[in-house]
Scaffold this motif. Structure first.
Motif, short mmCIF file in Angstrom:
data_model
loop_
_atom_site.label_atom_id
_atom_site.label_comp_id
_atom_site.label_asym_id
_atom_site.label_seq_id
_atom_site.Cartn_x
_atom_site.Cartn_y
_atom_site.Cartn_z
N GLN A 1 -60.94 25.40 0.37
CA GLN A 1 -60.94 23.97 0.10
C GLN A 1 -59.76 23.21 0.73
OE1 GLN A 1 -61.92 26.12 -2.63
NE2 GLN A 1 -63.96 25.53 -1.93
N GLN A 2 -58.73 23.92 1.17
CA GLN A 2 -57.57 23.19 1.65
C GLN A 2 -56.85 23.93 2.78
OE1 GLN A 2 -54.57 22.76 -1.44
NE2 GLN A 2 -55.29 24.57 -2.50
N VAL A 3 -56.29 23.13 3.68
CA VAL A 3 -55.47 23.62 4.77
C VAL A 3 -54.09 22.98 4.62
CG1 VAL A 3 -55.12 23.52 7.27
CG2 VAL A 3 -57.37 24.05 6.36
N TRP A 4 -53.03 23.81 4.67
CA TRP A 4 -51.67 23.32 4.59
C TRP A 4 -51.10 23.19 6.00
CZ3 TRP A 4 -48.44 25.62 -0.02
CH2 TRP A 4 -49.14 25.42 -1.21
N ILE A 5 -50.38 22.10 6.22
CA ILE A 5 -49.81 21.82 7.54
C ILE A 5 -48.33 21.49 7.38
CG2 ILE A 5 -49.89 20.26 9.53
CD1 ILE A 5 -52.85 19.93 9.05
N GLY A 6 -47.49 22.30 8.00
CA GLY A 6 -46.05 22.08 7.95
C GLY A 6 -45.60 21.23 9.13
N SER A 7 -44.83 20.20 8.84
CA SER A 7 -44.47 19.23 9.87
C SER A 7 -42.97 19.18 10.11
CB SER A 7 -44.97 17.83 9.45
OG SER A 7 -44.51 16.84 10.33
N GLN A 8 -42.64 18.63 11.25
CA GLN A 8 -41.24 18.46 11.63
C GLN A 8 -40.54 17.43 10.74
OE1 GLN A 8 -40.54 17.17 15.76
NE2 GLN A 8 -39.62 19.16 16.13
N ASP A 9 -41.32 16.60 10.03
CA ASP A 9 -40.71 15.58 9.16
C ASP A 9 -40.41 16.11 7.76
OD1 ASP A 9 -43.18 15.78 7.98
OD2 ASP A 9 -43.84 13.76 8.50
N SER A 10 -40.43 17.46 7.59
CA SER A 10 -40.07 18.16 6.34
C SER A 10 -41.15 18.09 5.27
CB SER A 10 -38.74 17.65 5.77
OG SER A 10 -38.90 16.41 5.11
N VAL A 11 -42.33 17.62 5.58
CA VAL A 11 -43.41 17.49 4.60
C VAL A 11 -44.48 18.54 4.89
CG1 VAL A 11 -45.21 15.96 3.70
CG2 VAL A 11 -42.97 15.03 4.31
N ILE A 12 -45.07 19.08 3.83
CA ILE A 12 -46.26 19.91 3.94
C ILE A 12 -47.45 19.03 3.57
CG2 ILE A 12 -47.50 21.94 3.10
CD1 ILE A 12 -44.80 23.19 2.46
N TYR A 13 -48.32 18.79 4.53
CA TYR A 13 -49.51 17.98 4.30
C TYR A 13 -50.68 18.90 3.94
CZ TYR A 13 -46.82 14.33 6.63
OH TYR A 13 -45.84 13.42 6.97
N LEU B 1 -45.43 29.02 7.22
CA LEU B 1 -46.23 29.09 6.01
C LEU B 1 -46.87 30.47 5.94
CD1 LEU B 1 -48.07 25.64 6.27
CD2 LEU B 1 -46.41 26.25 4.51
N SER B 2 -46.97 31.01 4.74
CA SER B 2 -47.59 32.32 4.57
C SER B 2 -48.19 32.42 3.19
CB SER B 2 -46.55 33.43 4.77
OG SER B 2 -47.14 34.70 4.66
N LEU B 3 -49.29 33.17 3.08
CA LEU B 3 -49.97 33.35 1.80
C LEU B 3 -49.44 34.60 1.12
CD1 LEU B 3 -52.09 31.55 0.54
CD2 LEU B 3 -53.85 33.11 1.36
N GLY B 4 -49.20 34.49 -0.18
CA GLY B 4 -48.67 35.61 -0.93
C GLY B 4 -49.72 36.66 -1.25
N GLU B 5 -49.24 37.86 -1.59
CA GLU B 5 -50.14 38.94 -1.98
C GLU B 5 -50.46 38.83 -3.47
OE1 GLU B 5 -47.48 42.02 -0.98
OE2 GLU B 5 -48.30 42.32 1.04
N ARG B 6 -51.71 39.10 -3.83
CA ARG B 6 -52.11 39.03 -5.24
C ARG B 6 -52.13 40.44 -5.80
NH1 ARG B 6 -56.92 34.62 -5.81
NH2 ARG B 6 -56.27 34.76 -7.98
N SER B 7 -51.28 40.67 -6.78
CA SER B 7 -51.19 42.01 -7.37
C SER B 7 -52.41 42.33 -8.22
CB SER B 7 -49.92 42.12 -8.23
OG SER B 7 -49.90 41.10 -9.21
N GLU B 8 -52.98 41.30 -8.85
CA GLU B 8 -54.16 41.49 -9.68
C GLU B 8 -55.20 40.43 -9.30
OE1 GLU B 8 -53.06 41.31 -13.74
OE2 GLU B 8 -51.61 42.94 -13.61
N LYS B 9 -56.44 40.69 -9.72
CA LYS B 9 -57.53 39.80 -9.34
C LYS B 9 -57.33 38.40 -9.87
CE LYS B 9 -62.56 39.35 -9.55
NZ LYS B 9 -63.83 39.97 -10.03
N TYR B 10 -56.85 38.28 -11.09
CA TYR B 10 -56.73 36.97 -11.72
C TYR B 10 -55.30 36.44 -11.74
CZ TYR B 10 -61.46 38.02 -13.26
OH TYR B 10 -62.79 38.33 -13.29
#
Length: 1315
Positions: free
Chosen positions: A1072-1084, A1107-1116
């Motif tokens: 549902q979403q895409v994160w974009i890191g910018s030179q203006d210090s904002v994550i859009y 930007l990086s996605l974390g690992e999920r130790s458990e399903k929930y």
């Protein structure tokens, strides 16, 4: 302090007859002196306007002054103040009712936009009639417009009370009277004014007020109206979105619907009323009269219908905005307003019809008279209506949609029983009306989209120009009268000018969203090319079919059976029948479920502490709603925060209000109230400023608001719209580029530069003495002149007359192409999207007499006599092209010989004087086709086609001996083939699948900074918002993000703007979403469904680099994401709530990226690579390899190979890769040399390969290079060269393809096959 934001009520005004007039009429009636009761003049009796209570008034009460509801409380009574001023004028002293010597009234502060002089006439537009019997209550609606075009809305109720005068002269409108036969009744008008068009809600509020006023004494009248007004002033306005506000005003529960979005007004009226009054074709006539800015007069015997119909019409033409006088109700004293010399929309009573049609029309231009009661539309000057018809296809679509509407509520509820709960039945009726209103708005919006669908094709965004003449010419012949007003006189048409301004600003409003969502796939594919506009074979075939079967392709995908097949441009034409249309098709948009926030019960509204307790109770309820809302429902959370911020503002809790508005960055920035927040920041007291500095989130918001405010003040944006005009002065290169881009002929600056050289070629020849001397001789074509023949570096200029001739020739060629009549045999052999771009005169060929035609793919012969088709060759099959001569009697006729790989014999055509031009064009198309095939880049073919057509126009306009030489300046690809044969290496050719150009809509190539591939979603409905196809996200310069459909590689979204700075990184967090890191210090944060950016994370203090996605130790377990910024800050985010879970800082020189591996975080900086525990503690640190320590290089990227427990690193200016063991990363155990590599910028792992992007040398030139390294053997398997500039970005498409993006000089995206 800044103005407190307005609630529901702006003012409440009571209008009625003066007491002395009533006494006079009453006495005359009692004495039998009058037979017919007269009309009296109305005047303002009371004005009630907020604020009704203040902190100062509360402190005064505590010091012994009268309590809130005493008879001597501080009033805002207009009539009382009026009496006091009269008494003071007579030398009397006003006294309070308690006999005291003072008065507690204060100066009246009437809202600045309220005209009390005209208001009585509008409250009683037919006059105030004294009656001998009780009459029913009557409601009508008003709209006031100020000089800036801002509208204020009002609801008026007229209700009657009996008149009674006592013997002592007192006046009492009550219930006790002497004799029933002598009783008279007078009308009072209560007008509730609001900034918001809540007509139904305000009508219901007045209905509740009347239940209190009717049984009460006249002495309580003013007090009850004041309390009623004070209660409405406490009601907050819901923010745009799905959250509605409801409140109890006994005996009814009243709801305030929210606006659908910030660009639309709230809809609180029944939009189906016009469809009950008029047939669809008559509604189209009325809409046409508004769009063409006529003088329109609405007439009805019911005052309420006038405003409701007028407001409905304003909503029907959205997003176009009526810019002229808008007065839905004119009293009989105001009829002279109809003499206004401008366009207008006004309304008056039906009994003025003859007067308006005869007298007013005689003094002004033709009027459009709309009789609401009879459902007729007529003209004041003639029996017929001189209005152009709405374009046929758009009209038929609208009529079909309207015929499918269900506008009768009784049919909806005929299966239900009689409800005993009035509020329950009212809620049921409102729900039905809300759905119907949404459907009607979709239908009318679709009408506007279908009328103006192709406007954007004729806009030049860089120079803010609309080519009105070309837009007009592109319309169907039968539709042109309608568009004439918009295109030929666009700058005089204010309503369309405003619409164009929004299009040039790339406004993402309802029009743009529907236009994008209803585009056909064929249109998207066609928009991927820069080819000049010509009709395709499919359009030509449609031209010769019946009108019913070709009902305007311009409707796009709006109608389900009007589009081409989704994935291909080739296929049989489908017959179109409107009888089979399903009304909901093509217009479905997912509606968020409506939520309701119920306000607490109203307190005594005239006491400060009660009001403050009411606000606090509302804040508490909103806090509970925020806590109970699902974290995933960020849209609803945003509305709660907005509403609580609004209430905190009016309650004086500025810091709490700022904190609520700060939360909008993480929930929905679309509803962020910038002006209100800026005013709050400016109004902070010194103590509040100190407290704000101690709260980081508020401190960040204040600094952000100030930066944005300063940026807005510094930015100078030309909001105007210019119409394209031919130049009138000689043009140097810069002006020439601008005029060509404005004309819409071509955008690419490189091509325009070559065109400039072609049109000024005689300048070069004359300066070299080609005209017989060393001085500059003016060419016969008058295309150039010299500012000073003695100056060195003479400046070339293009004469405006030459530009005019060139432009005219180009447009005439376009027009001729539309009139090409091809035989059926030609249509059968050509592909559906082919276009005829050039047609020769009748010539003799080796296969008979006929005309040579050129498309973007082939040459073919149209034989004469018996019309037929013979293919000469496809451009890719050409082997040789040369000029020769053919014998004819005693002469030699110039001819063109074309040899192909598919035929033994050579095709010869006697082109006579055209032979040189055709020779250049065919060779350019041949070279472009070869480069397109070699480089797998179809844009080369499109550019070659543009070059060939420009050659044709140059030769046509110059008409001189040097015209052919001038045209050679445009033979770009043919020259490239001759000068530097660009051989594509075999390995590159075999691996390269396709190339696309993300800068196609721009004037010059842009660097591809970041690429991201997001997989598709199975089971996503095509008529839901968005689709389930995989997408390629491409970040260009200055915050531009272009989105491609990864199934067809067609551009899905022209541009999503995320700030104005460079994008450093992108991450697909979920579907549902895409994160974009910018030179203006904002994550859009971009929603993949709506393709809009409405969330921001502003916690970083410097540019976001990774930007990086974390690992999920458990399903929930909650999903987390990591972000890093250049100064070393790392933030851990909860993806569902967008809250900061943890943050820490690492010490390094420019932190560039972060990756997670086996529970630890790997950070890549310029000077080192660090392994960090999740709590931020440093575990291990890797410095540059020893052999590189002394060189001025730095790490550019790292890659974690989990399966082999390896770490791969690369450096900016070094052509090698280093491979490290994760267990003992003391030094690299393997160094892989990359041949002819000058530096590495990016690494990705695909299957068992490492793909490396960077720059190097190929054939002695610096090029962008990609190396494919075997991860097991640590050897370079492939060396790929397809970019002319450094490879800056790599991404993998599900391990099937690799996509590479290059720097500015190249600006292309290459798609590679993975083996």
């Amino acid at each position: 302090m800044a103005d407190i934001p307005s609630g529901l009520l702006e003012a409440c005004v009571v209008v009625g007859a003066a007491s002395d007039k009533l006494r006079e009429v009453h006495q005359s009636h009692q004495q039998g002196k009058i037979k017919e009761l007269p009309l009296l003049g109305a005047e303002v009796l009371q004005v009630h306007a907020p604020p009704f209570v203040t902190k100062e008034s509360a402190s005064s009460e505590n010091q012994g002054h009268a309590p809130a509801f005493s008879r001597v409380q501080r009033r805002r009574s207009f009539i009382k103040k009026k009496k006091e001023r009269a008494g003071i004028a007579n030398g009397e002293t006003a006294k309070g009712s308690d006999g005291g010597g003072g008065t507690t009234t204060e100066d009246i502060s009437v809202p600045k936009d309220l005209d009390l002089i005209a208001l009585p006439q509008l409250c009683f537009p037919g006059g105030l009639q004294i009656a001998s019997e009780q009459r029913e209550d009557s409601y009508h609606y008003l709209v006031f417009t100020d000089v800036f075009g801002n509208r204020t809305h009002a609801v008026v109720v007229q209700y009657y009370r009996p008149i009674q005068f006592f013997q002592d002269g007192g006046h009492q409108n009550g219930h006790r009277s002497s004799s029933k036969s002598s009783r008279l009744y007078t009308a009072y008008g209560i007008c509730v004014i609001s900034k918001y068009p809540y007509y139904n809600a305000l009508r219901d509020c007045l209905s509740c007020l009347l239940t209190q006023l009717k049984p009460s004494w006249m002495g309580d009248f003013e007090e009850r109206v004041k309390e009623f007004s004070a209660k409405l002033a406490l009601v907050p306005i819901p923010p745009p979105g799905q959250l509605h506000v409801v409140f109890n005003l006994r005996p009814l529960q009243i709801g305030l619907p929210s606006r659908e979005d910030k660009d639309r007004p709230a809809v609180d009226l029944d939009l189906h009323l016009p469809f009950l009054c008029f047939r669809p074709r008559q509604l189209l006539q009325i809409i046409t009269s508004l769009l063409t800015e006529q003088r329109v007069v609405l007439l009805s015997c019911d005052w309420a219908r006038l405003t409701l119909l007028a407001e409905s019409l304003m909503l029907f033409i959205h997003p176009l905005v009526w810019q002229h006088p808008f007065v839905p109700i004119l009293s009989h004293q105001m009829l002279d307003f109809l003499m206004a010399p401008t366009a207008y929309l006004m309304g008056c009573h039906l009994h003025h019809y003859e007067e308006v049609a005869a007298e007013v029309a005689a003094e002004t231009d033709d009027l459009i008279l709309v009789n609401i009661d009879d459902g007729t539309v007529s003209s004041s000057w003639s029996d017929g209506i001189d209005l152009p018809d709405v374009p046929l296809a758009a009209a038929e679509c609208f009529i079909t949609r309207v015929e499918g509407l269900q506008v009768h509520y009784d049919l909806e509820v005929c299966h239900l029983g009689a409800g005993t709960e009035v509020n329950e039945r009212r809620a049921q009726r409102k729900q039905w009306q809300r759905k119907l209103n949404t459907h009607i708005q979709n239908i009318t919006l679709e009408l506007i989209v279908n009328i103006f669908r192709e406007v954007h094709d004729h806009l030049n965004y860089e120079h803010r120009v609309f080519n009105s003449e070309e837009f007009f010419r592109s319309r169907e012949q039968a539709d042109q009268p309608f568009y004439k007003k918009f295109s030929l006189q666009v700058l005089d048409t204010h309503i369309f000018h405003s619409f164009l301004r929004d299009r040039l600003n790339r406004k993402m409003d309802a029009f743009t969203r529907m236009e994008l969502s209803t585009r056909t796939e064929a249109y998207r594919l066609r928009s991927m090319t820069e080819s000049p506009r010509r009709p395709t074979m499919q359009e030509l075939a449609r031209k010769y079919t019946s009108p019913e079967s070709r009902l305007s392709k311009r409707l796009g995908a709006s109608l389900p059976n009007l589009g081409e097949s989704g994935g291909s441009l080739v296929g049989p034409l489908r017959q179109t029948s409107f009888k089979n249309i399903q009304v909901d098709s093509g217009m479905k948009s997912p509606q968020s479920p409506v939520r309701f926030f119920k306000l607490p019960e109203f307190p005594p509204p005239l006491a400060y502490h009660y009001v403050q307790n009411y606000y606090q109770e509302m804040i508490t309820l909103l806090g509970k709603a925020i806590s109970g809302a699902a974290s995933e429902d960020s849209s609803l959370l945003a509305r709660y925060h907005y509403l609580r911020g609004f209430v905190n503002t009016v309650a004086g809790k500025r810091l709490d209000a700022l904190e609520d508005f700060q939360n909008l960055y993480k929930t929905d920035t679309d509803i962020f109230p910038g002006e209100l927040v800026n005013a709050l920041v400016d109004s902070l007291q010194e103590g509040e400023q100190v407290l704000a500095d101690r709260r980081p989130e508020i401190k960040r918001l204040i600094s952000q608001v100030k930066r944005d405010h300063e940026r807005e003040r510094a930015r100078h944006v030309d909001e105007g719209v210019k119409r394209f005009q031919l130049p009138k002065k000689h043009m140097q290169l810069e002006d020439f580029v601008r005029h060509v881009q404005e004309s819409g002929i071509v955008k690419d600056q490189g091509t325009i530069h070559r065109l400039f050289e072609a049109l000024t070629v005689e300048c070069c020849k004359s300066s070299l003495g080609w005209h017989g001397g060393g001085s500059a001789v003016k060419a016969p074509s008058q295309s150039i002149f010299y500012l000073d023949s003695n100056l060195e570096g003479q400046q070339k200029q293009v004469d405006p007359e030459i530009f005019r001739v060139f432009y005219t020739f180009w447009k005439e060629t376009e027009a001729e192409a539309k009139e090409v009549a091809l035989p059926a045999s030609a249509l059968e052999h050509l592909e559906a999207n082919e276009c005829v771009f050039k047609l020769s005169s009748s010539v003799k060929t080796s296969h008979g007499v006929g005309k040579i035609a050129m498309t973007q793919r082939r040459l073919f012969l149209l034989t004469e006599g018996r019309p037929g088709y013979m293919e000469v060759t496809k451009f890719r099959d050409i082997e040789e092209v040369k000029i020769s001569s053919a014998p004819f009697l005693l002469l030699r006729i110039p001819s063109l010989k074309i040899k192909t790989t598919l035929r033994k014999e050579t095709f010869e055509v006697n082109l006579k004087s055209e032979v040189d031009l055709w020779h250049l064009m065919v060779k350019e198309m041949w070279a472009g086709r070869k480069m397109a095939d070699d480089h797998k880049d179809p844009q080369y073919m499109q550019q070659a086609l543009t070059n060939a057509l420009l050659m044709d126009a140059v030769v046509g306009c110059l008409q001189s001996q040097k015209a052919i030489f001038a045209a050679t300046k445009l033979a770009h690809f043919d020259r490239m083939k001759l000068e530097v044969p660009l051989m594509v290496p075999k390995t590159t050719s075999e691996t390269l699948k396709h190339k696309i150009n993300p800068s196609l809509d721009l004037t010059s190539p842009q660097a591809v900074d970041v690429l991201l591939y997001t997989p598709g979603q199975l089971g996503v409905s095509s008529d839901s918002e968005g689709d389930g196809n995989p997408k390629l996200w491409c970040a260009l310069s200055d915050g531009k993000v272009v989105v491609f459909d990864a199934t067809s590689w067609s551009m899905q979204q022209n541009q999503v703007q995320v700030g104005t700075s460079r994008v450093n990184c992108m991450l697909g967090v979920d579907r549902q979403q895409v994160w974009i890191g910018s030179q203006d210090s904002v994550i859009y944060i971009i929603s993949t469904r709506s393709m809009s950016c409405n969330k921001q994370l502003t916690d970083h203090r410097s540019e976001v680099t990774g930007l990086s996605l974390g690992e999920r130790s458990e399903k929930y377990s909650p999903k987390v994401a990591y972000s890093c910024s250049a100064e070393g800050a790392v933030i851990v985010w909860d993806v569902s709530t967008l809250k900061v879970r943890k943050q820490f800082r690492v010490s390094c020189d420019r932190l560039q990226s972060v990756q997670l591996c086996n529970g630890t975080l790997w950070c890549c900086a310029r000077d080192c690579i660090m392994e960090v525990w999740k709590n931020g503690m440093l575990h291990r640190k890797i410095s540059l390899p020893e052999q590189l320590c002394g060189s001025p290089t730095a790490f550019s990227s790292l890659l974690l190979y989990h399966e082999r427990e390896q770490l791969w690193t690369a450096c900016i200016d070094v052509g090698e890769l280093c491979v490290w063991h994760l267990r003992e990363p003391t030094k690299p155990f393997q160094r892989i040399q990359l041949p002819d590599c000058a530096g590495v910028t990016c690494l990705i792992k695909v299957k068992n390969q490492i793909w490396v992007g960077g720059r190097g040398w190929s054939s002695g030139k610096s090029r962008g290079k990609i190396y494919v390294v075997d991860a097991q053997r640590h050897t370079v398997e492939k060396e790929l060269v397809a970019h002319t500039d450094c490879v800056q970005a790599l991404c993998s498409a599900e391990d099937r393809y690799v996509l590479s993006g290059a720097a500015r000089e190249d600006g292309k995206i290459a798609i590679w096959k993975v083996e």
